[in-house]
Scaffold this motif. Structure first.
Motif, PDB file in Angstrom:
ATOM      1  N   ALA A  67      20.353  10.889  -5.202  1.00 24.55           N
ATOM      2  CA  ALA A  67      19.350  11.857  -4.739  1.00 24.55           C
ATOM      3  C   ALA A  67      18.397  12.215  -5.872  1.00 24.55           C
ATOM      4  O   ALA A  67      17.184  12.314  -5.678  1.00 24.55           O
ATOM      5  CB  ALA A  67      20.036  13.104  -4.194  1.00 24.55           C
ATOM      6  N   GLY A  68      18.948  12.386  -7.067  1.00 25.66           N
ATOM      7  CA  GLY A  68      18.110  12.731  -8.212  1.00 25.66           C
ATOM      8  C   GLY A  68      17.118  11.641  -8.578  1.00 25.66           C
ATOM      9  O   GLY A  68      16.003  11.932  -9.013  1.00 25.66           O
ATOM     10  N   LEU A  69      17.488  10.392  -8.385  1.00 31.74           N
ATOM     11  CA  LEU A  69      16.583   9.289  -8.727  1.00 31.74           C
ATOM     12  C   LEU A  69      15.366   9.229  -7.809  1.00 31.74           C
ATOM     13  O   LEU A  69      14.296   8.793  -8.228  1.00 31.74           O
ATOM     14  CB  LEU A  69      17.315   7.950  -8.657  1.00 31.74           C
ATOM     15  CG  LEU A  69      18.284   7.647  -9.783  1.00 31.74           C
ATOM     16  CD1 LEU A  69      19.011   6.332  -9.510  1.00 31.74           C
ATOM     17  CD2 LEU A  69      17.590   7.603 -11.133  1.00 31.74           C
ATOM     18  N   VAL A  70      15.508   9.625  -6.566  1.00 34.46           N
ATOM     19  CA  VAL A  70      14.387   9.481  -5.628  1.00 34.46           C
ATOM     20  C   VAL A  70      13.433  10.673  -5.675  1.00 34.46           C
ATOM     21  O   VAL A  70      12.350  10.605  -5.105  1.00 34.46           O
ATOM     22  CB  VAL A  70      14.856   9.220  -4.175  1.00 34.46           C
ATOM     23  CG1 VAL A  70      15.655   7.928  -4.101  1.00 34.46           C
ATOM     24  CG2 VAL A  70      15.639  10.372  -3.615  1.00 34.46           C
ATOM     25  N   LEU A  71      13.823  11.740  -6.347  1.00 26.38           N
ATOM     26  CA  LEU A  71      12.942  12.905  -6.480  1.00 26.38           C
ATOM     27  C   LEU A  71      12.281  12.878  -7.850  1.00 26.38           C
ATOM     28  O   LEU A  71      12.971  12.837  -8.880  1.00 26.38           O
ATOM     29  CB  LEU A  71      13.738  14.203  -6.306  1.00 26.38           C
ATOM     30  CG  LEU A  71      14.445  14.375  -4.964  1.00 26.38           C
ATOM     31  CD1 LEU A  71      15.377  15.583  -5.011  1.00 26.38           C
ATOM     32  CD2 LEU A  71      13.423  14.516  -3.854  1.00 26.38           C
ATOM     33  N   ASP A  72      10.957  12.902  -7.871  1.00 30.22           N
ATOM     34  CA  ASP A  72      10.231  12.809  -9.141  1.00 30.22           C
ATOM     35  C   ASP A  72      10.681  13.861 -10.150  1.00 30.22           C
ATOM     36  O   ASP A  72      10.860  13.568 -11.322  1.00 30.22           O
ATOM     37  CB  ASP A  72       8.718  12.940  -8.905  1.00 30.22           C
ATOM     38  CG  ASP A  72       8.138  11.764  -8.151  1.00 30.22           C
ATOM     39  OD1 ASP A  72       8.744  10.673  -8.187  1.00 30.22           O
ATOM     40  OD2 ASP A  72       7.083  11.935  -7.509  1.00 30.22           O
ATOM     41  N   ARG A  73      10.855  15.083  -9.688  1.00 29.29           N
ATOM     42  CA  ARG A  73      11.146  16.179 -10.621  1.00 29.29           C
ATOM     43  C   ARG A  73      12.549  16.114 -11.205  1.00 29.29           C
ATOM     44  O   ARG A  73      12.818  16.732 -12.223  1.00 29.29           O
ATOM     45  CB  ARG A  73      10.892  17.529  -9.963  1.00 29.29           C
ATOM     46  CG  ARG A  73      11.837  17.878  -8.854  1.00 29.29           C
ATOM     47  CD  ARG A  73      11.458  19.221  -8.197  1.00 29.29           C
ATOM     48  NE  ARG A  73      12.303  19.535  -7.088  1.00 29.29           N
ATOM     49  CZ  ARG A  73      12.184  19.043  -5.862  1.00 29.29           C
ATOM     50  NH1 ARG A  73      11.200  18.209  -5.592  1.00 29.29           N
ATOM     51  NH2 ARG A  73      13.014  19.393  -4.911  1.00 29.29           N
TER      52      ARG A  73
ATOM     53  N   GLY B 118       0.763  -1.244   0.000  1.00 28.35           N
ATOM     54  CA  GLY B 118       0.000   0.000   0.000  1.00 28.35           C
ATOM     55  C   GLY B 118       0.791   1.288   0.000  1.00 28.35           C
ATOM     56  O   GLY B 118       0.202   2.366  -0.008  1.00 28.35           O
ATOM     57  N   VAL B 119       2.124   1.233   0.004  1.00 26.23           N
ATOM     58  CA  VAL B 119       2.917   2.460  -0.063  1.00 26.23           C
ATOM     59  C   VAL B 119       2.891   2.937  -1.514  1.00 26.23           C
ATOM     60  O   VAL B 119       3.526   2.339  -2.390  1.00 26.23           O
ATOM     61  CB  VAL B 119       4.357   2.240   0.432  1.00 26.23           C
ATOM     62  CG1 VAL B 119       5.178   3.521   0.305  1.00 26.23           C
ATOM     63  CG2 VAL B 119       4.356   1.730   1.872  1.00 26.23           C
ATOM     64  N   ALA B 120       2.153   3.996  -1.759  1.00 29.84           N
ATOM     65  CA  ALA B 120       1.904   4.464  -3.126  1.00 29.84           C
ATOM     66  C   ALA B 120       3.181   4.793  -3.894  1.00 29.84           C
ATOM     67  O   ALA B 120       3.247   4.592  -5.107  1.00 29.84           O
ATOM     68  CB  ALA B 120       0.983   5.678  -3.095  1.00 29.84           C
ATOM     69  N   ARG B 121       4.181   5.284  -3.220  1.00 25.52           N
ATOM     70  CA  ARG B 121       5.426   5.670  -3.888  1.00 25.52           C
ATOM     71  C   ARG B 121       6.029   4.491  -4.646  1.00 25.52           C
ATOM     72  O   ARG B 121       6.676   4.662  -5.677  1.00 25.52           O
ATOM     73  CB  ARG B 121       6.425   6.208  -2.881  1.00 25.52           C
ATOM     74  CG  ARG B 121       7.767   6.593  -3.485  1.00 25.52           C
ATOM     75  CD  ARG B 121       8.613   7.361  -2.500  1.00 25.52           C
ATOM     76  NE  ARG B 121       9.686   8.061  -3.151  1.00 25.52           N
ATOM     77  CZ  ARG B 121       9.581   9.219  -3.778  1.00 25.52           C
ATOM     78  NH1 ARG B 121       8.424   9.827  -3.840  1.00 25.52           N
ATOM     79  NH2 ARG B 121      10.625   9.779  -4.342  1.00 25.52           N
ATOM     80  N   PHE B 122       5.844   3.287  -4.147  1.00 25.80           N
ATOM     81  CA  PHE B 122       6.458   2.105  -4.738  1.00 25.80           C
ATOM     82  C   PHE B 122       5.428   1.227  -5.453  1.00 25.80           C
ATOM     83  O   PHE B 122       5.526   0.004  -5.456  1.00 25.80           O
ATOM     84  CB  PHE B 122       7.208   1.313  -3.661  1.00 25.80           C
ATOM     85  CG  PHE B 122       8.238   2.135  -2.952  1.00 25.80           C
ATOM     86  CD1 PHE B 122       9.315   2.672  -3.630  1.00 25.80           C
ATOM     87  CD2 PHE B 122       8.112   2.405  -1.590  1.00 25.80           C
ATOM     88  CE1 PHE B 122      10.252   3.447  -2.992  1.00 25.80           C
ATOM     89  CE2 PHE B 122       9.048   3.175  -0.938  1.00 25.80           C
ATOM     90  CZ  PHE B 122      10.124   3.700  -1.631  1.00 25.80           C
ATOM     91  N   ALA B 123       4.458   1.861  -6.074  1.00 29.14           N
ATOM     92  CA  ALA B 123       3.377   1.145  -6.743  1.00 29.14           C
ATOM     93  C   ALA B 123       3.818   0.503  -8.059  1.00 29.14           C
ATOM     94  O   ALA B 123       3.094  -0.321  -8.610  1.00 29.14           O
ATOM     95  CB  ALA B 123       2.201   2.089  -7.002  1.00 29.14           C
ATOM     96  N   THR B 124       5.002   0.869  -8.558  1.00 24.43           N
ATOM     97  CA  THR B 124       5.474   0.294  -9.821  1.00 24.43           C
ATOM     98  C   THR B 124       6.863  -0.305  -9.639  1.00 24.43           C
ATOM     99  O   THR B 124       7.631   0.113  -8.768  1.00 24.43           O
ATOM    100  CB  THR B 124       5.560   1.360 -10.937  1.00 24.43           C
ATOM    101  OG1 THR B 124       6.587   2.299 -10.601  1.00 24.43           O
ATOM    102  CG2 THR B 124       4.214   2.068 -11.134  1.00 24.43           C
TER     103      THR B 124
ATOM    104  N   LEU C 103      14.385   1.924  -9.505  1.00 28.37           N
ATOM    105  CA  LEU C 103      15.177   3.160  -9.490  1.00 28.37           C
ATOM    106  C   LEU C 103      15.593   3.538  -8.075  1.00 28.37           C
ATOM    107  O   LEU C 103      16.714   4.010  -7.847  1.00 28.37           O
ATOM    108  CB  LEU C 103      14.407   4.292 -10.167  1.00 28.37           C
ATOM    109  CG  LEU C 103      14.177   4.096 -11.671  1.00 28.37           C
ATOM    110  CD1 LEU C 103      13.287   5.186 -12.232  1.00 28.37           C
ATOM    111  CD2 LEU C 103      15.492   4.010 -12.415  1.00 28.37           C
ATOM    112  N   HIS C 104      14.720   3.304  -7.112  1.00 30.17           N
ATOM    113  CA  HIS C 104      15.100   3.534  -5.715  1.00 30.17           C
ATOM    114  C   HIS C 104      16.162   2.511  -5.279  1.00 30.17           C
ATOM    115  O   HIS C 104      17.049   2.831  -4.493  1.00 30.17           O
ATOM    116  CB  HIS C 104      13.870   3.476  -4.801  1.00 30.17           C
ATOM    117  CG  HIS C 104      13.098   4.747  -4.753  1.00 30.17           C
ATOM    118  ND1 HIS C 104      12.363   5.218  -5.810  1.00 30.17           N
ATOM    119  CD2 HIS C 104      12.968   5.670  -3.771  1.00 30.17           C
ATOM    120  CE1 HIS C 104      11.798   6.355  -5.482  1.00 30.17           C
ATOM    121  NE2 HIS C 104      12.155   6.664  -4.240  1.00 30.17           N
TER     122      HIS C 104
END
Length: 168
Positions: A90-96, A22-28, A34-35
């Motif tokens: 750090a860049g990989l974990v930030l969506d932007r 249920g942790v939405a961040r890791f839904a894929t 990438l994380h």
């Protein structure tokens, strides 16, 4: 020999398990992998800054030994690549910043390939372990380049937004 791959794969599976729970961040799988790459990069980057004498893990001196002779200022190159690995993580974990980080890391992994080839051909040990054979190093580096480039693909939400749909 498989340690670096496991530093990416095990966290990726654990992140995806969190997604299933249920942790939405890791839904894929994409975001989870990438994380996982980011976790691996934090560990490998740390080796750029610590003395080699700390134990069975590689350290700065080990990595300097891997730098091919044609690279100027090998100690500085090792520090610089460590910083770039941390920035990439750090860049990989930030969506932007994920897409830019993916491209930067892919380029970094390509630029670091000669060091891996040099280490394998010259049988340079890493962390007291025998040199990783070239037949493993190159495919491993290709995996890291591929995962980094995977970050360049738009996520589900961005793709759905562009197509006018709703993310799955």
């Amino acid at each position: 020999m498989f340690g670096t791959l496991m530093l990416m794969a095990v966290p990726a599976v654990l992140f995806r398990l969190l997604g299933v729970l249920g942790v939405a961040r890791f839904a894929t799988w994409r975001v989870s992998v990438l994380h996982g790459l980011a976790v691996m990069l934090v560990f490998t980057a740390s080796a750029h800054f610590v003395p080699s004498a700390l134990g069975p893990v590689p350290g700065h001196h080990d990595l300097v030994a891997m730098v091919p002779p044609f690279v100027p200022l090998p100690r500085l190159a090792v520090y610089a690549t460590g910083v770039l690995e941390l920035l990439g993580a750090a860049g990989l974990v930030l969506d932007r910043t994920r897409r830019a980080a993916g491209l930067g890391l892919a380029v970094l992994f390509v630029l670091m390939l000669p060091a891996n080839v040099h280490a394998a051909l010259e049988h340079i040990p890493l962390g007291g372990e025998p040199a990783t054979p070239l037949w493993f190093r190159i495919p491993e580096q290709v995996v890291f380049i591929g995962v980094a480039l995977w970050a360049r693909l738009p996520g589900r939400a961005a793709a759905a937004h562009r197509s006018g749909g709703v993310p799955a």
